[in-house]
Enzyme design. Structure first.
Site, PDB file in Angstrom:
ATOM      1  N   LYS A   1      15.671  14.251 -31.984  1.00  0.00           N
ATOM      2  CA  LYS A   1      15.312  14.619 -33.361  1.00  0.00           C
ATOM      3  C   LYS A   1      16.323  13.918 -34.260  1.00  0.00           C
ATOM      4  CE  LYS A   1      15.840  16.796 -36.657  1.00  0.00           C
ATOM      5  NZ  LYS A   1      16.171  16.127 -37.954  1.00  0.00           N
TER       6      LYS A   1
ATOM      7  N   GLU B   1      29.418  17.438 -31.385  1.00  0.00           N
ATOM      8  CA  GLU B   1      30.266  16.425 -32.032  1.00  0.00           C
ATOM      9  C   GLU B   1      30.165  16.695 -33.523  1.00  0.00           C
ATOM     10  OE1 GLU B   1      31.876  14.287 -30.196  1.00  0.00           O
ATOM     11  OE2 GLU B   1      30.852  14.599 -28.292  1.00  0.00           O
TER      12      GLU B   1
ATOM     13  N   CYS C   1      32.596  10.327 -39.187  1.00  0.00           N
ATOM     14  CA  CYS C   1      33.149  11.643 -38.819  1.00  0.00           C
ATOM     15  C   CYS C   1      34.662  11.602 -38.668  1.00  0.00           C
ATOM     16  CB  CYS C   1      32.485  12.143 -37.552  1.00  0.00           C
ATOM     17  SG  CYS C   1      32.592  10.961 -36.195  1.00  0.00           S
TER      18      CYS C   1
ATOM     19  N   GLU D   1      35.551  18.380 -45.620  1.00  0.00           N
ATOM     20  CA  GLU D   1      35.024  17.052 -45.297  1.00  0.00           C
ATOM     21  C   GLU D   1      34.168  16.572 -46.478  1.00  0.00           C
ATOM     22  OE1 GLU D   1      32.000  16.670 -42.188  1.00  0.00           O
ATOM     23  OE2 GLU D   1      33.153  15.002 -41.358  1.00  0.00           O
TER      24      GLU D   1
HETATM   25  P1  NAD Z   1      23.761  17.849 -40.498  1.00  0.00           P
HETATM   26  O1  NAD Z   1      24.448  18.859 -39.641  1.00  0.00           O
HETATM   27  O2  NAD Z   1      23.236  18.270 -41.804  1.00  0.00           O
HETATM   28  O3  NAD Z   1      22.505  17.218 -39.710  1.00  0.00           O
HETATM   29  C1  NAD Z   1      22.654  16.635 -38.440  1.00  0.00           C
HETATM   30  C2  NAD Z   1      21.337  16.773 -37.697  1.00  0.00           C
HETATM   31  O4  NAD Z   1      21.072  18.153 -37.483  1.00  0.00           O
HETATM   32  C3  NAD Z   1      20.133  16.219 -38.458  1.00  0.00           C
HETATM   33  O5  NAD Z   1      19.238  15.618 -37.550  1.00  0.00           O
HETATM   34  C4  NAD Z   1      19.508  17.481 -39.050  1.00  0.00           C
HETATM   35  O6  NAD Z   1      18.128  17.354 -39.290  1.00  0.00           O
HETATM   36  C5  NAD Z   1      19.766  18.476 -37.936  1.00  0.00           C
HETATM   37  N1  NAD Z   1      19.760  19.877 -38.363  1.00  0.00           N
HETATM   38  C6  NAD Z   1      20.037  20.390 -39.597  1.00  0.00           C
HETATM   39  N2  NAD Z   1      19.906  21.739 -39.573  1.00  0.00           N
HETATM   40  C7  NAD Z   1      19.566  22.088 -38.308  1.00  0.00           C
HETATM   41  C8  NAD Z   1      19.313  23.317 -37.654  1.00  0.00           C
HETATM   42  N3  NAD Z   1      19.379  24.484 -38.302  1.00  0.00           N
HETATM   43  N4  NAD Z   1      19.001  23.304 -36.343  1.00  0.00           N
HETATM   44  C9  NAD Z   1      18.953  22.135 -35.665  1.00  0.00           C
HETATM   45  N5  NAD Z   1      19.164  20.930 -36.234  1.00  0.00           N
HETATM   46  C10 NAD Z   1      19.481  20.904 -37.546  1.00  0.00           C
HETATM   47  O7  NAD Z   1      24.769  16.635 -40.615  1.00  0.00           O
HETATM   48  P2  NAD Z   1      24.600  15.317 -41.481  1.00  0.00           P
HETATM   49  O8  NAD Z   1      24.890  15.649 -42.899  1.00  0.00           O
HETATM   50  O9  NAD Z   1      23.313  14.662 -41.138  1.00  0.00           O
HETATM   51  O10 NAD Z   1      25.754  14.386 -40.872  1.00  0.00           O
HETATM   52  C11 NAD Z   1      27.052  14.400 -41.310  1.00  0.00           C
HETATM   53  C12 NAD Z   1      27.929  15.247 -40.419  1.00  0.00           C
HETATM   54  O11 NAD Z   1      27.899  14.754 -39.082  1.00  0.00           O
HETATM   55  C13 NAD Z   1      29.373  15.201 -40.835  1.00  0.00           C
HETATM   56  O12 NAD Z   1      29.911  16.501 -40.782  1.00  0.00           O
HETATM   57  C14 NAD Z   1      30.033  14.320 -39.778  1.00  0.00           C
HETATM   58  O13 NAD Z   1      31.402  14.540 -39.583  1.00  0.00           O
HETATM   59  C15 NAD Z   1      29.234  14.683 -38.578  1.00  0.00           C
HETATM   60  N6  NAD Z   1      29.353  13.638 -37.545  1.00  0.00           N
HETATM   61  C16 NAD Z   1      30.124  13.899 -36.438  1.00  0.00           C
HETATM   62  C17 NAD Z   1      30.310  12.904 -35.462  1.00  0.00           C
HETATM   63  C18 NAD Z   1      31.186  13.149 -34.260  1.00  0.00           C
HETATM   64  O14 NAD Z   1      31.151  12.351 -33.326  1.00  0.00           O
HETATM   65  N7  NAD Z   1      31.996  14.203 -34.245  1.00  0.00           N
HETATM   66  C19 NAD Z   1      29.683  11.663 -35.620  1.00  0.00           C
HETATM   67  C20 NAD Z   1      28.897  11.440 -36.755  1.00  0.00           C
HETATM   68  C21 NAD Z   1      28.747  12.448 -37.715  1.00  0.00           C
END
Ligand code: NAD
Length: 496
Positions: A191, A266, A300, A400
Site C-alpha cells: 500500500k 521504521e 527520516c 519532526e
Molecule cells: P504517514 O505515517 O502519514 O504515512 C505513511 C504510510 O502509512 C502511507 O502509505 C499512508 O497512507 C499510510 N497510513 C496512514 N494512516 C494509516 C493508518 N491508520 N493505517 C495504516 N496505514 C496508514 O507518513 P508520511 O507522512 O507519508 O511519511 C513521512 C514519515 O515517514 C516521517 O515521519 C518520516 O520520518 C517517516 N519515514 C521513516 C523512515 C525510516 O526508515 N525510519 C523512512 C522514510 C520515512
C-alpha cells in the site's frame, strides 16, 4: 537561485491518460467501489493521473490472491530459482531506470539529479537480496537429545507481508520489502502512499515482466485511513513492514494486534548531527547542510538538530548559510537543480508553520525562511532554512518538521552534547564530525540511535542495515536480521 518549471515530459507509463488500477494477481484491477483519486506533480500542482481508491474489499481481494500465491509453488521455489529471478529483476530495473527516475521525480518532486543517482544503491540492494536467498537454511543439531533423535531447525517464509510505505522515497524504500520477500519466498500486498504511488506500480509491472509469478507482489493504492488500516488489520496478513510517521506507527501496532502480526516499524526521527571544533570544516559544512537539505529535508534520518561547538559556532553558521545560498532550488527535471518542492500543500503549510513559529520561541533566522515564489509559485518550494540560537527545548528542535530546516544548537563539552543529543523521543540516525577518533568514538558509544555516522552522513549499506530505537521504531532494514524477520524457525525432532 531558482530555475523555471518546464512542462511535464511525457512518460510512457503515464501517456495513456487512463486511471491506474490496483495491481492484483498481475492484472490492473479497478476499485470495487469504482472510486478514483487524483495524484499531482508537486512542482506545479498539475494533475498527473488518477489512481484507484482502495477499500477494505480491495485489500481483502489482494490478500486472498497473495495467500493463494504463497500456498502455490512460490514458497517452494528453490533458493536458486529465487536468486535467478532477482538477477533478472536487477537487469530489468537497470534497463528501465531512466523511466523510473522520471516517474518518481514527477510524482514526488525529488530532483532528477537525485532520483537518477538512486540507480546504484537500488541495484546494489537487489544484488544484496539475491545473495541472501541461500541463507534461508536452518541448523542440524544431530543427537542433542538422548536416544536416536535428530533435531533440526528449518527456516520457512512467514507468509503474506503487508508493506505500507511513505511518499518521501518510494522508488528506493519499496525495495526493502520487495527484496526481502522475494529472497525468502513471502508474498506481498503493498500500500504505497496516496501522494506517491506511481513508481511502485511501475516496478511491480517490471517484476511480472521479469517472470515473477502472478500474485506474489500485489499493489492496492489508496488512503492510509482506509486501505492502509485494512491491510494492517487484515487477519490473513502475517507480517507488516511499515515505514512512516510515529503517529501512524502507533495505529499500526494497534491494528496488527488482531492476529498478533509480526511488525517492522521504521518511523520518524530528529537526528543529532554534532560538529566539534576540530572537525574538517571543508567537509563538515556541506556534509551538515546536505544532511538536511537532501530531498528538501524529507528524509527520516535528516540531521535536523545541528549541534555546533560554541568556539566555532559563528564561523560555522556563516559558512553554512553561505553554502545553503549556493544550492539551486527549482524545476526537479532540470539536471542542475538540487532541491525540489515539498510533496504537497499540506506539507508546505506544516513546514512554514514551524518556520514562522520559531522566532517567537527565540530562534534567530540565519538564512532562507520563505516559500519560493516567482516561476515556482505554483509548486510547494521552500528555501533552505537555517535557524541559530536554538535550544533543545524549542518545538523546531523537538518535533519532526520534514522540510529543509536546520536548527543550530551550540554546545560546550562532549558530555553536554551527549545529554542534549539523547534528550529526544527519537533514536534513528546521528553523526559526529571530529578529527579526534577518541571524541568520535565517545559519541558512537554514547548516542542512543540506530545508526551513527562519523565524518559523513546518510550512508546506508544493505549488508549492515538501518533501523531505529525508541519512538523511531524497531526492526532493521538490511543485514541478516532483516532476512531472518521474513522467516521463522521451525523446530523438527526426528526419532530414529
Ligand atoms: P504517514 O505515517 O502519514 O504515512 C505513511 C504510510 O502509512 C502511507 O502509505 C499512508 O497512507 C499510510 N497510513 C496512514 N494512516 C494509516 C493508518 N491508520 N493505517 C495504516 N496505514 C496508514 O507518513 P508520511 O507522512 O507519508 O511519511 C513521512 C514519515 O515517514 C516521517 O515521519 C518520516 O520520518 C517517516 N519515514 C521513516 C523512515 C525510516 O526508515 N525510519 C523512512 C522514510 C520515512
Amino acid at each position: 537561485m531558482t530555475q523555471p518549471i518546464r512542462e511535464i515530459e511525457a512518460v510512457g507509463f503515464l501517456s495513456d491518460g487512463k486511471a491506474k488500477g490496483h495491481l492484483i494477481g498481475g492484472r490492473q484491477v479497478p476499485s470495487q467501489s469504482g472510486r478514483v483519486f487524483d495524484t499531482f506533480n508537486p512542482a506545479n500542482g498539475k494533475r498527473l493521473t488518477q489512481l484507484s481508491e482502495g477499500s477494505a474489499a480491495d485489500v481483502d481481494a489482494a490478500v486472498r490472491v497473495a495467500r493463494a500465491a504463497f500456498e502455490g509453488p512460490w514458497s517452494r521455489w528453490t533458493p536458486y530459482q529465487r536468486q535467478s529471478l532477482l538477477v533478472k529483476i536487477r537487469d530489468l530495473i537497470e534497463a528501465n531506470f531512466d523511466e523510473l527516475a522520471m516517474i518518481e521525480t514527477l510524482d514526488m518532486g525529488a530532483p532528477l539529479s537525485r532520483t537518477k543517482n538512486l540507480k546504484g544503491p537500488i541495484l546494489q540492494m537487489i544484488m544484496y537480496f539475491s545473495s541472501q536467498t541461500m541463507g534461508a537454511s536452518g541448523e542440524t543439531l544431530g543427537n542433542s537429545l538422548p536416544g536416536n533423535v535428530t533435531t533440526m531447525t528449518i527456516k520457512a517464509p512467514v507468509g503474506v507481508v503487508g508493506g505500507i510505505i511513505p511518499w518521501n522515497g518510494p522508488l528506493i524504500s519499496q525495495w526493502w520489502i520487495l527484496g526481502a520477500a522475494l529472497a525468502t519466498g513471502c508474498t506481498v500486498v503493498m500500500k504505497p502512499a496516496e501522494d506517491a504511488s506511481l513508481s511502485v506500480l511501475r516496478v511491480v509491472e517490471l517484476l511480472h515482466e521479469a517472470g515473477m509469478p502472478e500474485g506474489v507482489v500485489n499493489v492496492v493504492t489508496g488512503f492510509g485511513a482506509e486501505a492502509g488500516e485494512a491491510l494492517a488489520r487484515h487477519p490473513d496478513v502475517d507480517r507488516v513492514a511499515f515505514t512512516g510517521s510515529t503517529v501512524t506507527g502507533r495505529k499500526i501496532v494497534e491494528a496488527s494486534a488482531v492476529n498478533m502480526k509480526k511488525l517492522q516499524l521504521e518511523l520518524g526521527g530528529k537526528s543529532p548531527d554534532i560538529v566539534f571544533a576540530d572537525a574538517d570544516l571543508d567537509k563538515a559544512v556541506p556534509g551538515a547542510a546536505m544532511a538536511v537539505f537532501t530531498n528538501s529535508g524529507q528524509v527520516c534520518y535528516a540531521g535536523t538538530r545541528l549541534f555546533v561547538q560554541r568556539s566555532i559556532q559563528e564561523e560555522f553558521t556563516a559558512r553554512l548559510a553561505e553554502f545553503s545560498k549556493t544550492l539551486r532550488v527549482g524545476d526537479p527535471l532540470d539536471a542542475n537543480v538540487q532541491l525540489g518542492p515539498l510533496i504537497s500543500q499540506k506539507q508546505l503549510d506544516r513546514v512554514l508553520g514551524y518556520v514562522e513559529g520559531a522566532p517567537g520561541e527565540g530562534a534567530k533566522l540565519a538564512s532562507g525562511g520563505a516559500r519560493v515564489g516567482g516561476d515556482l509559485s505554483s509548486g510547494y518550494f521552500v528555501e533552505p532554512t537555517i535557524f541559530t540560537d536554538v535550544t533543545n527545548s524549542m518545538r523546531i528542535a523537538r518535533e519532526e518538521i520534514f522540510g529543509p530546516v536546520i536548527s543550530v544548537i551550540p554546545f560546550d563539552t562532549a558530555e553536554d552534547v551527549l545529554t542534549m543529543a539523547n534528550d529526544t523521543e527519537y533514536g534513528l540516525g546521528g553523526a559526529v564530525w571530529s578529527r579526534d577518533m577518541s571524541t568520535a568514538l565517545k559519541m558512537v558509544h554514547g548516542l542512543h540511535s540506530g545508526t551513527v555516522w562519523v565524518n559523513c552522513y546518510g550512508m546506508v549499506d544493505p549488508n549492515v542495515g538501518f533501523g531505529g530505537i525508541k519512538m523511531s521504531g524497531y526492526g532493521v532494514k538490511g543485514s541478516r536480521n532483516h532476512i531472518d524477520a521474513y522467516l521463522y524457525a521451525k523446530s523438527v525432532y526426528i526419532a530414529g
